[in-house]
Motif scaffolding. Structure first.
Motif, PDB file in Angstrom:
ATOM      1  N   PHE A  46       0.874  -1.168   0.000  1.00 41.02           N
ATOM      2  CA  PHE A  46       0.000   0.000   0.000  1.00 41.02           C
ATOM      3  C   PHE A  46       0.913   1.220   0.000  1.00 41.02           C
ATOM      4  O   PHE A  46       1.616   1.483   0.979  1.00 41.02           O
ATOM      5  N   LEU A  47       0.920   1.908  -1.152  1.00 42.25           N
ATOM      6  CA  LEU A  47       1.865   3.003  -1.381  1.00 42.25           C
ATOM      7  C   LEU A  47       3.288   2.479  -1.187  1.00 42.25           C
ATOM      8  O   LEU A  47       3.707   1.576  -1.899  1.00 42.25           O
ATOM      9  N   PHE A  48       4.036   3.007  -0.211  1.00 42.86           N
ATOM     10  CA  PHE A  48       5.434   2.606  -0.025  1.00 42.86           C
ATOM     11  C   PHE A  48       5.604   1.514   1.026  1.00 42.86           C
ATOM     12  O   PHE A  48       6.719   1.095   1.303  1.00 42.86           O
ATOM     13  N   TRP A  49       4.499   1.055   1.603  1.00 45.31           N
ATOM     14  CA  TRP A  49       4.597   0.108   2.710  1.00 45.31           C
ATOM     15  C   TRP A  49       4.249  -1.309   2.252  1.00 45.31           C
ATOM     16  O   TRP A  49       3.294  -1.513   1.506  1.00 45.31           O
ATOM     17  N   LYS A  50       5.008  -2.245   2.756  1.00 47.59           N
ATOM     18  CA  LYS A  50       4.712  -3.662   2.504  1.00 47.59           C
ATOM     19  C   LYS A  50       3.763  -4.134   3.597  1.00 47.59           C
ATOM     20  O   LYS A  50       4.075  -4.069   4.785  1.00 47.59           O
ATOM     21  N   LEU A  51       2.617  -4.625   3.190  1.00 41.91           N
ATOM     22  CA  LEU A  51       1.611  -5.067   4.151  1.00 41.91           C
ATOM     23  C   LEU A  51       1.922  -6.474   4.664  1.00 41.91           C
ATOM     24  O   LEU A  51       2.560  -7.266   3.961  1.00 41.91           O
ATOM     25  N   PRO A  52       1.485  -6.803   5.878  1.00 38.27           N
ATOM     26  CA  PRO A  52       1.683  -8.169   6.412  1.00 38.27           C
ATOM     27  C   PRO A  52       0.688  -9.155   5.799  1.00 38.27           C
ATOM     28  O   PRO A  52       0.233 -10.077   6.459  1.00 38.27           O
ATOM     29  N   ILE A  53       0.337  -8.927   4.562  1.00 36.18           N
ATOM     30  CA  ILE A  53      -0.600  -9.790   3.844  1.00 36.18           C
ATOM     31  C   ILE A  53       0.067 -10.215   2.546  1.00 36.18           C
ATOM     32  O   ILE A  53       0.664  -9.390   1.854  1.00 36.18           O
ATOM     33  N   ALA A  54      -0.003 -11.476   2.199  1.00 36.74           N
ATOM     34  CA  ALA A  54       0.677 -11.983   1.002  1.00 36.74           C
ATOM     35  C   ALA A  54      -0.199 -13.013   0.303  1.00 36.74           C
ATOM     36  O   ALA A  54      -1.013 -13.695   0.932  1.00 36.74           O
ATOM     37  N   TYR A  55      -0.006 -13.088  -0.992  1.00 33.57           N
ATOM     38  CA  TYR A  55      -0.661 -14.118  -1.809  1.00 33.57           C
ATOM     39  C   TYR A  55       0.366 -15.198  -2.114  1.00 33.57           C
ATOM     40  O   TYR A  55       1.479 -14.905  -2.545  1.00 33.57           O
ATOM     41  N   LYS A  56       0.006 -16.449  -1.858  1.00 34.56           N
ATOM     42  CA  LYS A  56       0.921 -17.570  -2.086  1.00 34.56           C
ATOM     43  C   LYS A  56       0.322 -18.527  -3.114  1.00 34.56           C
ATOM     44  O   LYS A  56      -0.867 -18.858  -3.042  1.00 34.56           O
ATOM     45  N   LYS A  57       1.177 -18.950  -4.031  1.00 35.84           N
ATOM     46  CA  LYS A  57       0.771 -19.923  -5.049  1.00 35.84           C
ATOM     47  C   LYS A  57       1.752 -21.090  -5.007  1.00 35.84           C
ATOM     48  O   LYS A  57       2.964 -20.889  -5.080  1.00 35.84           O
ATOM     49  N   ILE A  58       1.228 -22.298  -4.890  1.00 34.96           N
ATOM     50  CA  ILE A  58       2.069 -23.493  -4.810  1.00 34.96           C
ATOM     51  C   ILE A  58       1.689 -24.415  -5.964  1.00 34.96           C
ATOM     52  O   ILE A  58       0.548 -24.889  -6.050  1.00 34.96           O
ATOM     53  N   ASP A  59       2.634 -24.666  -6.858  1.00 33.57           N
ATOM     54  CA  ASP A  59       2.420 -25.551  -8.010  1.00 33.57           C
ATOM     55  C   ASP A  59       3.075 -26.900  -7.735  1.00 33.57           C
ATOM     56  O   ASP A  59       4.287 -26.980  -7.496  1.00 33.57           O
TER      57      ASP A  59
END
Length: 410
Positions: free
Chosen positions: A307-320
């Motif tokens: 969000f703008l310049f900040w990295k949020l403690p939320i992530a999207y993970k994809k495992i193949d």
């Protein structure tokens, strides 16, 4: 009573209880497990206290029994905040849309920077990136991982030695190191063609110069094949000799072939899991099988939201997940011999000039050592053995004059 986070989340109210039996009301409510705190008496028939919003319905029977009345004084907590916001839905929707737009823009690719590539290679890189949907305006968390991009670019760019992909904010940076191909040596003066190795001459093709060898002649490394001196010995001319001298050469090669090999074969079956990570806690959103395949290899990619310049403690993970099978290959000695001969021939030809060809191959020895077939093979090859060597015209003239004098004296 000490306040806690439940009060803010579920909401609480400050109320005024009016009646003759206000103390009886308080005692009865406490006996029935209703939380009441900050009790203060205002006068003989009124007191003020705080209680949870969810307990309001529970006190109605008690109010009726004690002939008391209730008046709401103050309202606190999340439920009342939502109610106030709903009354101003236009402002709320505007704020939500604004935050959503900023969030999307913060996770979008705004610039792709390519360094170290010439115009042609840069154009190839841009085309390859577009095929993988990597372009300005793409959502970053839907793109492949940086390692995957590096591997794909390296495998599809033959003129590139190294590719490095990095990301800073909304910018992808691609650093390229191109191969420095050897420059073709320009002909700057007269030259001869000499032998690069011992060989028996098969064919001589001369475009410029004078051939000094003939078919079936055996030459050693460094012998003169085509002279850059032409014309009469009294008045010679000097050129840059050009042509091909095809000779028969000989090589010995040793190769080994395992008779038994264990290897893995991918079946083509895949399974993909999608997860959202909140403060380190992974929440599955698609793909719930714990172990999709018995034998599998997986690749995990994690994309943090910004969000703008900040990295949020939320992530999207994809495992193949990719399924594979264990396979054992057992070769007979004859099969291993055929494979070894092909491997040795191909390895040899990769080290020789482009138009080289194997005329004959003979297996000198074969034996099985520690489960491997060890081959020693003799090859007869036909290849171009000529390479240019510059000479000084002044020295060549002196050599010719000296030779002429020796011939006249004889």
């Amino acid at each position: 009573m000490r306040k806690n986070w439940n009060e803010a989340f579920f909401g609480h109210v400050s109320v005024i209880i009016t009646g003759q039996l206000t103390e009886t009301f308080i005692n009865q409510a406490v006996r029935e497990g209703i939380q009441i705190w900050d009790v203060k008496r205002l006068d003989e028939q009124r007191l003020v206290c705080s209680m949870m919003l969810q307990d309001i319905k529970r006190i109605k029977p008690i109010l009726k029994k004690t002939s008391c009345k209730i008046h709401f004084n103050e309202r606190y907590g999340f439920p009342f905040l939502i109610k106030r916001l709903m009354a101003r839905s236009g402002i709320v929707i505007g704020i939500i849309l604004c935050v959503a737009i900023v969030f999307i823009l913060s996770n979008m690719v705004w610039h792709i920077e390519i360094n170290g590539a010439d115009a042609k290679v840069e154009e190839q890189i841009q085309k390859l990136l577009k095929k993988k949907h990597i372009h300005v305006g793409a959502l970053e968390f839907l793109l492949p991982s940086l390692n995957t991009i590096e591997t794909d670019l390296s495998s599809q760019l033959p003129k590139v030695t190294w590719v490095g992909v990095s990301k800073k904010g909304t910018t992808y940076r691609i650093d390229v190191v191109q191969k420095e191909l050897p420059k073709k040596e320009k002909v700057t003066g007269p030259r001869d063609l000499i032998a690069t190795k011992e060989a028996t001459i098969h064919h001589v093709y001369v475009e410029k110069g004078q051939s000094v060898v003939s078919p079936d002649q055996v030459v050693q490394k460094g012998d003169l094949l085509v002279s850059g001196t032409i014309g009469k010995t009294e008045d010679p001319s000097f050129v840059s000799a050009k042509g091909e001298v095809i000779g028969e050469t000989w090589y010995h090669a040793t190769t080994t072939v395992p008779l038994k090999t264990d290897y893995e074969t991918f079946t083509g079956a895949t399974y993909t899991k999608h997860e959202l990570s909140f403060f380190g806690w992974d929440v599955p959103i698609w793909g719930f099988q714990k172990q999709p395949f018995k034998y599998e290899k997986h690749e995990r990619s994690t994309k943090n939201f910004r969000f703008l310049f900040w990295k949020l403690p939320i992530a999207y993970k994809k495992i193949d997940y990719r399924q594979y099978d264990h396979t054992n290959r057992q070769l007979s000695e004859a099969q291993a011999l055929a494979i070894g001969k092909v491997d040795a021939r191909d390895h040899l030809l990769r080290q020789l000039p482009e138009k080289s060809k194997v005329l004959q191959e003979n297996v000198k020895s074969q034996q099985i050592v520690d489960g491997k077939l060890v081959l020693k093979i003799f090859f007869i090859v036909e290849e171009d053995i000529a390479k240019p060597r510059a000479f000084s015209t002044q020295e060549r003239k002196e050599e010719i004059e000296k030779q002429n004098q020796e011939d006249s004296e004889e």
